[in-house]
Design an enzyme around this catalytic site. Structure first.
Site, PDB file in Angstrom:
ATOM      1  N   THR A   1      50.519  30.911  62.093  1.00 15.81           N
ATOM      2  CA  THR A   1      51.029  30.562  60.768  1.00 15.81           C
ATOM      3  C   THR A   1      51.744  31.727  60.096  1.00 15.81           C
ATOM      4  O   THR A   1      52.728  31.538  59.380  1.00 15.81           O
ATOM      5  CB  THR A   1      49.846  30.070  59.893  1.00 15.81           C
ATOM      6  OG1 THR A   1      49.409  28.815  60.416  1.00 15.81           O
ATOM      7  CG2 THR A   1      50.221  29.904  58.446  1.00 15.81           C
TER       8      THR A   1
ATOM      9  N   THR B   1      45.369  31.898  63.175  1.00 13.33           N
ATOM     10  CA  THR B   1      43.971  32.058  62.778  1.00 13.33           C
ATOM     11  C   THR B   1      43.035  31.096  63.512  1.00 13.33           C
ATOM     12  O   THR B   1      41.828  31.330  63.558  1.00 13.33           O
ATOM     13  CB  THR B   1      43.806  31.832  61.267  1.00 13.33           C
ATOM     14  OG1 THR B   1      44.255  30.517  60.948  1.00 13.33           O
ATOM     15  CG2 THR B   1      44.570  32.865  60.464  1.00 13.33           C
ATOM     16  N   ASP B   2      43.614  30.019  64.076  1.00 11.21           N
ATOM     17  CA  ASP B   2      42.755  29.007  64.713  1.00 11.21           C
ATOM     18  C   ASP B   2      41.852  29.590  65.791  1.00 11.21           C
ATOM     19  O   ASP B   2      40.744  29.111  66.006  1.00 11.21           O
ATOM     20  CB  ASP B   2      43.613  27.889  65.337  1.00 11.21           C
ATOM     21  CG  ASP B   2      44.235  26.983  64.288  1.00 11.21           C
ATOM     22  OD1 ASP B   2      43.899  27.116  63.101  1.00 11.21           O
ATOM     23  OD2 ASP B   2      45.071  26.133  64.671  1.00 11.21           O
TER      24      ASP B   2
HETATM   25  N1  ASP Z   1      47.665  26.536  63.440  1.00 12.33           N
HETATM   26  C1  ASP Z   1      47.804  27.920  63.135  1.00 12.33           C
HETATM   27  C2  ASP Z   1      47.616  28.762  64.375  1.00 12.33           C
HETATM   28  O1  ASP Z   1      46.481  29.077  64.730  1.00 12.33           O
HETATM   29  C3  ASP Z   1      46.887  28.310  62.074  1.00 12.33           C
HETATM   30  C4  ASP Z   1      47.060  29.697  61.572  1.00 12.33           C
HETATM   31  O2  ASP Z   1      47.738  30.534  62.137  1.00 12.33           O
HETATM   32  O3  ASP Z   1      46.467  29.941  60.536  1.00 12.33           O
HETATM   33  O4  ASP Z   1      48.594  29.097  64.975  1.00 12.33           O
END
Ligand code: ASP
Length: 324
Positions: A12, A86-87
């Site tokens: 993200t 973050t995932d």
């Molecule tokens: N869907 C995203 C990822 O993990 C979430 C994020 O980066 O916060 O790439």
């Protein structure tokens, strides 16, 4: 002050609207991320940036992390920052911590709000991560996760909310430190696993986390267990499963390393408090390996890296015995 290498992996923090609509996608490179951080140019930290991957967090795998530790470990810098989705940070950071043998800190960050949103947190997180990576106080602490000006140990940190900018927590310990007035302050020295040098290129194991659920009769475990080289059971409470699953788990544990962890997300599995069929003492007497305070996802990362490194059952039991 200091020299920091930045490796961008996507997520993200690096996402922007795709041409034609349809949601944000990882499109920004390292230079774009750096340019968007107010205060970084004046921080005195010099940056060496590498566009390493442009993937969502869910697209990363162990091979990316092994390649990353080699590329980052070769840099002659004070510390390394990794930006990613973050995932998967709670898993990637722990894997990196187990693989990282350098004194310089390896600091993982990301963003909960993408750059098109009001209050996007990526720039602040990147600046804080760079300050931690450049800090002498962070040397020897392995892999750290920095979001929201908090510094977390890779070993304990979890993503605890789907959208909150304060999603990253270490439920068992709290953060190990914080960034304030531009300075990294370490308040607790994190506990690190010493499982010896890992070489996760020896095998390509198939490992999984499988939860037990209300009314479970073990059939799903039996079918899934057939194709696995290692299993982490996410059990109820302190390490409990329905009695109907015990025979299946006993068979699986006789064949492959089978780790007993808790679904709860904080606190350890116990070893000798409850004595009924399917309780932790019963399962451990049947050959399951206790995960200690490792949650199921982190336990699976450790199990996977040990199996991938060709470690035998005794060595796997020893490695889990060092968990808190
Ligand atoms: N869907 C995203 C990822 O993990 C979430 C994020 O980066 O916060 O790439």
């Amino acid at each position: 002050m200091g020299n920091v290498a930045v490796f961008t992996l996507g997520g993200t923090i690096a996402m922007t609207a795709a041409p034609g609509g349809g949601g944000v996608v990882p499109a920004l490179g390292a230079a774009d991320l750096i340019a968007a951080v107010p205060g970084l140019a004046d921080s005195g930290i010099s940056l060496d940036v590498t566009d390493f991957r442009r993937l969502p967090g869910a697209g990363l795998g162990f091979a990316d992390l092994v390649a990353l530790t080699h590329a980052a470990g070769d840099k002659d810098v004070d510390g390394v920052v990794v930006t990613q989705g973050t995932d998967t940070i709670e898993e990637t950071a722990f894997a990196l911590d187990l693989l990282w043998t350098n004194e310089m800190p390896l600091v993982v960050t990301g963003a909960m709000r993408n750059p098109t949103m009001a209050g996007a947190d990526g720039p602040a997180n990147l600046l804080a991560a760079a300050r931690v990576a450049a800090s002498p106080a962070a040397r020897g602490l392995g892999c750290l996760v920095v979001l929201g000006d908090e510094i977390h140990a890779a070993r304990w940190v979890r993503k605890t909310h789907t959208i909150s900018p304060a999603a990253f927590r270490s439920p068992d310990t709290g953060p190990v430190g914080l960034v304030a007035e531009g300075r990294a302050r370490i308040l607790n020295r994190p506990f690190r696993h010493d499982v010896g040098r890992l070489d996760p290129t020896v095998r390509n194991p198939r490992t999984a986390v499988l939860p037990v659920v209300l009314g479970d009769d073990g059939e799903t475990l039996r079918r899934a267990g057939d194709g696995l080289d290692g299993l982490v059971v996410a059990a109820f409470g302190v390490g409990h499963v329905p009695a109907a699953t015990v025979d299946t788990l006993t068979e699986i544990a006789a064949r492959i390393p089978t780790v007993l962890a808790s679904r709860i997300g904080a606190g350890p599995v116990l070893t000798h408090t409850y004595g009924y069929p399917g309780a932790e003492a019963d399962l451990l007497s049947r050959g399951l390996i206790p995960a200690g305070a490792l949650d199921p996802y982190k336990a699976r990362v450790l199990l996977h890296l040990l199996l991938a490194s060709g470690r035998d059952r005794a060595s796997i039991i020893d490695a889990f015995a060092t968990t808190a």
